[in-house]
Design an enzyme around this catalytic site. Structure first.
Site, PDB file in Angstrom:
ATOM      1  N   GLU A 107       0.820  -1.198   0.000  1.00  0.00           N
ATOM      2  CA  GLU A 107       0.000   0.000   0.000  1.00  0.00           C
ATOM      3  C   GLU A 107       0.863   1.262   0.000  1.00  0.00           C
ATOM      4  O   GLU A 107       0.562   2.241  -0.701  1.00  0.00           O
ATOM      5  CB  GLU A 107      -0.932   0.022   1.209  1.00  0.00           C
ATOM      6  CG  GLU A 107      -1.867  -1.167   1.305  1.00  0.00           C
ATOM      7  CD  GLU A 107      -1.308  -2.296   2.176  1.00  0.00           C
ATOM      8  OE1 GLU A 107      -2.072  -2.835   2.988  1.00  0.00           O
ATOM      9  OE2 GLU A 107      -0.106  -2.625   2.024  1.00  0.00           O
TER      10      GLU A 107
ATOM     11  N   ARG B 177       7.374 -43.623  -1.608  1.00  0.00           N
ATOM     12  CA  ARG B 177       6.950 -43.993  -0.243  1.00  0.00           C
ATOM     13  C   ARG B 177       6.460 -42.784   0.537  1.00  0.00           C
ATOM     14  O   ARG B 177       5.421 -42.839   1.193  1.00  0.00           O
ATOM     15  CB  ARG B 177       8.084 -44.697   0.504  1.00  0.00           C
ATOM     16  CG  ARG B 177       8.357 -46.101  -0.003  1.00  0.00           C
ATOM     17  CD  ARG B 177       9.385 -46.815   0.875  1.00  0.00           C
ATOM     18  NE  ARG B 177       9.666 -48.147   0.361  1.00  0.00           N
ATOM     19  CZ  ARG B 177       8.958 -49.222   0.647  1.00  0.00           C
ATOM     20  NH1 ARG B 177       7.910 -49.133   1.453  1.00  0.00           N
ATOM     21  NH2 ARG B 177       9.287 -50.400   0.142  1.00  0.00           N
TER      22      ARG B 177
ATOM     23  N   CYS C  30      -0.330   0.331   7.667  1.00  0.00           N
ATOM     24  CA  CYS C  30      -0.744   0.726   6.318  1.00  0.00           C
ATOM     25  C   CYS C  30      -2.118   1.381   6.336  1.00  0.00           C
ATOM     26  O   CYS C  30      -2.412   2.243   5.498  1.00  0.00           O
ATOM     27  CB  CYS C  30      -0.752  -0.487   5.403  1.00  0.00           C
ATOM     28  SG  CYS C  30       0.903  -1.130   5.078  1.00  0.00           S
TER      29      CYS C  30
END
Length: 381
Positions: free
Chosen positions: A72, A311, A104
């Site tokens: 942002e 396996r 932010c």
């Protein structure tokens, strides 16, 4: 729709003409940006952001590297004064806490944005709360746009808040007749150079890369990232090795002080443990596969790419602990006696066999790559 790339964030460009699809289109662009942080942001998620004003993209950003500016903030810097009154598209809820960077959510409020569109809410209780902070400031907030795609992109991050074990991706390179190795046990190279480069890209975005002891003994792999951009932190190498049989002279053991290496064992002989630990190999013991995987989670390993063999593939599938199955399939036929990729998966009648769901399928060179979700997973885009 693939978004065009702007020459500069300040030049501005239109992404859509149909306003009914604009939110989804801009969010897809944000997701595209987020992917550019691949391998550099852990333990933070991949996040992208797009700033739109008057139907033009005026700023873009993504989280480039752990500890650096969040998406942002990068996008707002690109937009400058044009962020005021804009709509910001971000793939993850803007954080509301102070960590290595300021919140932010506060940066969005200070920039004077009018609307924020979010793909997914943040599951981290320490960082969440951005939606409430934005709404309290009078900003219109919408969430859930392209949410499935955002959750898929950052699947290990979201998974870590509901499971102790890592998010497990099982990667198998198969012949056309679904074999991992020919009758003589040879498996190099089933797929081409392009597929191998794609696998190294997968390694670069994983916290750990693992193989079973059979593969370690047969191939003596290094399990490092070579044909991709180097990740910020090299993935830990894991060997699933019940009796700690990994040779002390193997590449994995002799380089353990350079790249973290873990042997996952059940009840290994003490002498074997001492020998491996003297070289810097860490031995993690667990009474069961689930217990061992949970132990890896406590070490901070959120994502594990398992590259075989048969396996460990059978054990993980049988235990229901494969979150994504990625198959690279070549065009050779190995025929009778070849080792089937699913030779150690318990047999199931045709009528009851669970169907795995294909999420992505694409050609890579001469090979085909398909990504499958297990039958028990929820819907994703």
């Amino acid at each position: 729709m693939r978004a065009p790339r702007a020459r500069t964030a300040r030049s501005g460009y239109a992404l859509v003409s149909d306003q009914g699809d604009s939110d989804a289109a801009y969010m897809r662009r944000a997701l595209e940006l987020a992917r550019r942080g691949w391998g550099q942001t852990a333990p933070n998620p991949l996040v992208g952001a797009v700033v739109v004003r008057d139907d033009e993209v005026v700023g873009e950003g993504f989280h480039r590297r752990f500890g650096e500016a969040h998406a942002e903030v990068e996008a707002l810097r690109g937009a400058g004064d044009r962020a005021k009154g804009s709509t910001v598209y971000v793939t993850l809820e803007p954080c509301a806490h102070t960590g290595k960077t300021p919140p932010c959510a506060d940066a969005l409020v200070a920039a004077g944005v009018a609307r924020v569109v979010i793909a997914a809410r943040d599951p981290n209780p320490r960082a969440a709360g951005g939606v409430e902070r934005l709404r309290a400031a009078g900003i219109d907030v919408q969430s859930g746009v392209e949410e499935n795609a955002a959750r898929e992109l950052d699947a290990p991050f979201f998974h870590s808040f509901v499971e102790q074990r890592p998010w497990i991706t099982l990667k198998l390179a198969l012949s056309l007749d679904a074999a991992l190795a020919d009758a003589a046990g040879h498996s190099r190279w089933i797929t081409g150079d392009e597929s191998r480069r794609a696998v190294h890209e997968m390694r670069a975005g994983s916290d750990a890369v693992g193989v079973g002891i059979g593969t370690a003994l047969a191939d003596d792999p290094s399990l490092t990232v070579r044909d991709a951009t180097a990740p910020r932190i090299a993935p830990t190498r894991i060997v699933f090795d019940r009796a700690a049989r990994l040779p002390l002279g193997s590449v994995l053991a002799t380089t353990a002080r350079d790249v973290p290496t873990i042997v996952v064992a059940e009840s290994p002989p003490a002498a074997r443990v001492l020998g491996l630990e003297s070289l810097g190999v860490r031995v993690v013991q667990g009474a069961s596969l689930r217990a061992a995987l949970d132990a890896l989670g406590t070490l901070g390993l959120r994502s594990l790419l398992v590259e075989g063999g048969a396996r460990i593939a059978g054990a993980l599938i049988g235990a229901g602990m494969v979150d994504r199955l990625v198959i690279f399939q070549g065009s050779a036929i190995f025929g009778a006696g070849a080792l089937g990729a699913f030779a150690f998966v318990a047999p199931t009648e045709v009528e009851r066999a669970p169907a795995w769901r294909a999420l992505v399928r694409r050609e890579i060179g001469a090979d085909t790559m398909t990504v499958y979700a297990p039958p028990s997973s929820g819907p994703l885009s």
